[in-house]
Design an enzyme around this catalytic site. Structure first.
Site, PDB file in Angstrom:
ATOM      1  N   TYR A 136      35.167  46.533   3.047  1.00  0.00           N
ATOM      2  CA  TYR A 136      33.715  46.367   3.210  1.00  0.00           C
ATOM      3  C   TYR A 136      33.301  46.173   4.670  1.00  0.00           C
ATOM      4  O   TYR A 136      32.164  45.782   4.932  1.00  0.00           O
ATOM      5  CB  TYR A 136      33.226  45.129   2.443  1.00  0.00           C
ATOM      6  CG  TYR A 136      33.569  45.065   0.988  1.00  0.00           C
ATOM      7  CD1 TYR A 136      33.126  46.038   0.091  1.00  0.00           C
ATOM      8  CD2 TYR A 136      34.310  43.989   0.482  1.00  0.00           C
ATOM      9  CE1 TYR A 136      33.427  45.940  -1.263  1.00  0.00           C
ATOM     10  CE2 TYR A 136      34.603  43.889  -0.871  1.00  0.00           C
ATOM     11  CZ  TYR A 136      34.154  44.868  -1.732  1.00  0.00           C
ATOM     12  OH  TYR A 136      34.441  44.767  -3.063  1.00  0.00           O
ATOM     13  N   GLU A 167      24.567  34.598 -13.051  1.00  0.00           N
ATOM     14  CA  GLU A 167      25.998  34.954 -13.030  1.00  0.00           C
ATOM     15  C   GLU A 167      26.555  34.918 -11.620  1.00  0.00           C
ATOM     16  O   GLU A 167      27.006  35.932 -11.087  1.00  0.00           O
ATOM     17  CB  GLU A 167      26.168  36.372 -13.608  1.00  0.00           C
ATOM     18  CG  GLU A 167      25.569  36.580 -14.984  1.00  0.00           C
ATOM     19  CD  GLU A 167      25.367  38.063 -15.324  1.00  0.00           C
ATOM     20  OE1 GLU A 167      25.642  38.923 -14.468  1.00  0.00           O
ATOM     21  OE2 GLU A 167      24.915  38.361 -16.435  1.00  0.00           O
ATOM     22  N   PRO A 168      26.528  33.762 -10.966  1.00  0.00           N
ATOM     23  CA  PRO A 168      27.014  33.715  -9.581  1.00  0.00           C
ATOM     24  C   PRO A 168      28.533  33.730  -9.522  1.00  0.00           C
ATOM     25  O   PRO A 168      29.205  33.098 -10.336  1.00  0.00           O
ATOM     26  CB  PRO A 168      26.485  32.368  -9.083  1.00  0.00           C
ATOM     27  CG  PRO A 168      26.431  31.512 -10.303  1.00  0.00           C
ATOM     28  CD  PRO A 168      26.132  32.431 -11.463  1.00  0.00           C
ATOM     29  N   GLY A 169      29.068  34.486  -8.581  1.00  0.00           N
ATOM     30  CA  GLY A 169      30.502  34.459  -8.323  1.00  0.00           C
ATOM     31  C   GLY A 169      30.722  33.935  -6.917  1.00  0.00           C
ATOM     32  O   GLY A 169      31.072  32.777  -6.695  1.00  0.00           O
ATOM     33  N   CYS A 199      51.590  48.641   7.016  1.00  0.00           N
ATOM     34  CA  CYS A 199      51.623  49.897   7.759  1.00  0.00           C
ATOM     35  C   CYS A 199      50.367  50.719   7.525  1.00  0.00           C
ATOM     36  O   CYS A 199      50.384  51.745   6.836  1.00  0.00           O
ATOM     37  CB  CYS A 199      52.870  50.682   7.369  1.00  0.00           C
ATOM     38  SG  CYS A 199      54.341  49.727   7.716  1.00  0.00           S
ATOM     39  N   GLU A 200      49.259  50.247   8.061  1.00  0.00           N
ATOM     40  CA  GLU A 200      47.963  50.914   8.007  1.00  0.00           C
ATOM     41  C   GLU A 200      47.172  50.422   9.218  1.00  0.00           C
ATOM     42  O   GLU A 200      47.165  49.222   9.494  1.00  0.00           O
ATOM     43  CB  GLU A 200      47.148  50.472   6.771  1.00  0.00           C
ATOM     44  CG  GLU A 200      47.730  50.795   5.431  1.00  0.00           C
ATOM     45  CD  GLU A 200      47.348  52.173   4.915  1.00  0.00           C
ATOM     46  OE1 GLU A 200      46.429  52.798   5.481  1.00  0.00           O
ATOM     47  OE2 GLU A 200      47.987  52.612   3.953  1.00  0.00           O
ATOM     48  N   ARG A 239      38.994  42.528   2.233  1.00  0.00           N
ATOM     49  CA  ARG A 239      37.553  42.639   2.508  1.00  0.00           C
ATOM     50  C   ARG A 239      37.228  43.278   3.860  1.00  0.00           C
ATOM     51  O   ARG A 239      36.353  44.130   3.922  1.00  0.00           O
ATOM     52  CB  ARG A 239      36.861  41.275   2.364  1.00  0.00           C
ATOM     53  CG  ARG A 239      36.963  40.699   0.929  1.00  0.00           C
ATOM     54  CD  ARG A 239      36.068  39.506   0.716  1.00  0.00           C
ATOM     55  NE  ARG A 239      34.670  39.871   0.752  1.00  0.00           N
ATOM     56  CZ  ARG A 239      33.879  39.718   1.785  1.00  0.00           C
ATOM     57  NH1 ARG A 239      34.317  39.128   2.874  1.00  0.00           N
ATOM     58  NH2 ARG A 239      32.645  40.124   1.737  1.00  0.00           N
ATOM     59  N   GLY A 262      24.950  37.578  -7.392  1.00  0.00           N
ATOM     60  CA  GLY A 262      24.682  38.305  -6.156  1.00  0.00           C
ATOM     61  C   GLY A 262      24.224  37.470  -4.982  1.00  0.00           C
ATOM     62  O   GLY A 262      24.035  38.007  -3.884  1.00  0.00           O
ATOM     63  N   TYR A 322      36.644  37.151  -4.020  1.00  0.00           N
ATOM     64  CA  TYR A 322      37.112  38.520  -3.791  1.00  0.00           C
ATOM     65  C   TYR A 322      38.196  38.549  -2.719  1.00  0.00           C
ATOM     66  O   TYR A 322      38.277  39.477  -1.930  1.00  0.00           O
ATOM     67  CB  TYR A 322      35.930  39.450  -3.461  1.00  0.00           C
ATOM     68  CG  TYR A 322      34.818  39.338  -4.476  1.00  0.00           C
ATOM     69  CD1 TYR A 322      34.985  39.881  -5.747  1.00  0.00           C
ATOM     70  CD2 TYR A 322      33.640  38.657  -4.189  1.00  0.00           C
ATOM     71  CE1 TYR A 322      33.992  39.756  -6.704  1.00  0.00           C
ATOM     72  CE2 TYR A 322      32.638  38.531  -5.146  1.00  0.00           C
ATOM     73  CZ  TYR A 322      32.823  39.087  -6.392  1.00  0.00           C
ATOM     74  OH  TYR A 322      31.837  38.954  -7.346  1.00  0.00           O
TER      75      TYR A 322
HETATM   76  C1  LIG Z   1      30.274  40.909  -9.901  1.00  0.00           C
HETATM   77  C2  LIG Z   1      29.225  40.517 -10.843  1.00  0.00           C
HETATM   78  C3  LIG Z   1      28.555  39.294 -10.677  1.00  0.00           C
HETATM   79  C4  LIG Z   1      28.833  38.340  -9.558  1.00  0.00           C
HETATM   80  O1  LIG Z   1      28.456  38.826  -8.318  1.00  0.00           O
HETATM   81  P1  LIG Z   1      28.457  37.806  -7.056  1.00  0.00           P
HETATM   82  O2  LIG Z   1      27.916  38.615  -5.965  1.00  0.00           O
HETATM   83  O3  LIG Z   1      29.847  37.383  -6.827  1.00  0.00           O
HETATM   84  O4  LIG Z   1      27.572  36.672  -7.415  1.00  0.00           O
HETATM   85  C5  LIG Z   1      27.608  38.949 -11.626  1.00  0.00           C
HETATM   86  N1  LIG Z   1      27.311  39.768 -12.658  1.00  0.00           N
HETATM   87  C6  LIG Z   1      27.924  40.957 -12.842  1.00  0.00           C
HETATM   88  C7  LIG Z   1      27.567  41.794 -13.997  1.00  0.00           C
HETATM   89  C8  LIG Z   1      28.891  41.365 -11.938  1.00  0.00           C
HETATM   90  O5  LIG Z   1      29.493  42.553 -12.115  1.00  0.00           O
END
Ligand SMILES: *Cc1c(COP(=O)(O)O)cnc(C)c1O
Length: 453
Positions: free
Chosen positions: A333, A290-292, A379-380, A329, A238, A408
């Protein structure tokens, strides 16, 4: 930090001129910087060094195999949300023993696959799911390692669609109910309690919500540790990144805001670590993060070319060859992306450096911007990247870079309007390579079959 810079009037990714990559592979094209991804990983890893920790990259942010391989080779584990993501991790040579499996709706097939392959933990989101895993594990004579996902009910101060840790969300189990669900889990023959997990949302740009979630869950972690000997506490991902720098219109100001295409993390890794490491260290338990987005978000751009300039009575539009099907996005969002021309609009003599305020003011008259909508061909009316943005004058054929598109971005792409999926390329130092071929029209109908009657 990221490695996208103007050099000699041309936007570079690391040591590669992005115009060259677009010439070779066409547009729309996602380009990722391996150096940036590894830099983010290394910084986070170093900041968490005081803890026994494992970084599980959230695969859904960007699951191209080349990216997974890069992070897996660097030592990362993976946070997966589907059987398909586990399949990808395996295809990329990732370590399944470092995979956590999240998600509120795991299927039987997905559970069986993850059990057989030996994931580190199933992050369980409901009692019903817990019972189901127990049953499936029993048919295989296995014990499923599980962590329950806590919903700490904190407000992460982010977009409603990416807030996951408050009471109204579908995610996790309320703190008050967790002890009894753990008690039930402890009695299940084919369940092994290994940890506790949470994830409060995405694109969180302050340390406060992380710290308060940790402090809310900490008493439970202590209890679970002494009762069941749990091995880990996963605090989720997150961490937010910078998409927007304050934008003031006006000639020289545009430069000030856009010249050095560099942006850091919304709050630094240091801020994050300062808030979370001390309380976690005290717990004396293995910590998973759990960074994405944090690892890959600023490490990617979407290159797109201006097809037409259209002037109406109301507005001016640049119609580009990327659309909402390539990057959703902004539409989904209301998110902000910087967009910069790959050819520097007002190059200055000093190479590799940001123009001084003096040279900026000298160029003042040249640095004219105009308000424009940058829109796609879909077309939106929601198919736009920016509305009324001050941009240097754009022309047909101009190559633009939509910044911070590494997370994303491609992952949420679709074939809407029967548009083939874009290609993806990876840069490392002075090298670049295709990591996904552009889809063809034949790909669009592959898999479709005639009705049999
Ligand atoms: C999506 C997700 C993440 C990663 O979120 P980021 O905002 O990209 O860091 C981590 N853990 C879980 C369970 C998720 O669903």
């Amino acid at each position: 930090m990221h490695f996208f810079r103007y050099r000699d009037g041309k936007l570079h990714c690391e040591d590669v001129d992005l115009a060259r990559v677009a010439d070779e592979f066409g547009t729309p094209l996602y380009v990722y910087s391996a150096g940036t991804i590894l830099d983010h990983y290394t910084r986070l890893d170093a900041a968490l060094a005081p803890l026994d920790h494992l970084i599980c990259y959230a695969v859904k942010a960007n699951s191209n195999r080349a990216i997974l391989k890069l992070l897996g080779d660097a030592g990362a584990g993976f946070d997966i949300v589907s059987g398909g993501e586990l399949y990808r991790v395996i295809a990329a040579g990732g370590d399944v023993g470092k995979c956590t499996f999240a998600g509120v709706g795991k299927s039987r097939e997905e559970m069986e696959f993850a059990l057989e392959r030996g994931v580190y933990s199933f992050n369980v989101e409901s009692e019903a799911e817990l019972e189901y895993i127990d049953r499936i594990a029993s048919t295989k004579n296995l014990r499923a390692p599980i962590a329950l996902r806590a919903n700490p009910d904190v407000d992460p101060h982010t977009h409603a669609y990416v807030s996951t840790g408050s009471r109204e969300n579908k995610f996790g189990i309320a703190l008050g109910e967790l002890p009894s669900v753990y008690e039930r889990a402890a009695k299940m023959r084919n369940i092994e309690i290994v940890g506790v997990q949470m994830h409060i949302g995405s694109q969180i740009t302050e340390a406060g919500p992380f710290a308060s979630a940790i402090s809310k869950v900490t008493p439970l972690v202590r209890e679970l540790k002494s009762k069941y000997g749990i091995m880990f506490f996963s605090i989720g991902g997150g961490m937010g990144i910078v998409y927007r720098r304050a934008l003031e219109s006006g000639s020289g100001k545009w430069w000030h805001n856009h010249g050095p295409a560099c942006a850091g993390s919304a709050f630094s890794v240091r801020d994050y670590a300062d808030a979370i490491v001390p309380p976690l260290r005290e717990l004396g338990i293995r910590v998973l993060v759990e960074p994405g987005r944090f690892l890959v978000g600023n490490a990617g751009v979407l290159l797109t070319r201006v097809r037409y300039i259209k002037q109406t009575a109301e507005k001016k539009f640049a119609i580009v060859d990327a659309g909402m099907n390539d990057l959703i996005r902004p539409a989904l969002y209301q998110s902000y992306h910087e967009i910069v021309p790959v050819k520097e609009p007002w190059p200055v003599a000093e190479t590799d450096s940001f123009p001084s305020s003096k040279s900026r003011s000298m160029n003042k008259n040249m640095n004219k911007t105009e308000k424009i909508d940058i829109v796609g061909p879909v077309c939106e009316s929601g198919d736009f990247f920016v509305l009324d943005r001050e941009m240097p004058k754009l022309h047909e054929g101009d190559l633009l870079a939509i910044m911070s598109a590494g997370a994303y971005g491609f992952m949420m792409a679709s074939n809407y309007n029967s548009r083939p999926l874009a290609a993806e390329a990876l840069v490392r130092g002075d090298k670049f390579s295709l990591i996904r071929k552009r889809q063809t029209w034949e790909d669009l109908v592959r898999g479709e079959v005639e009705a049999e009657w």
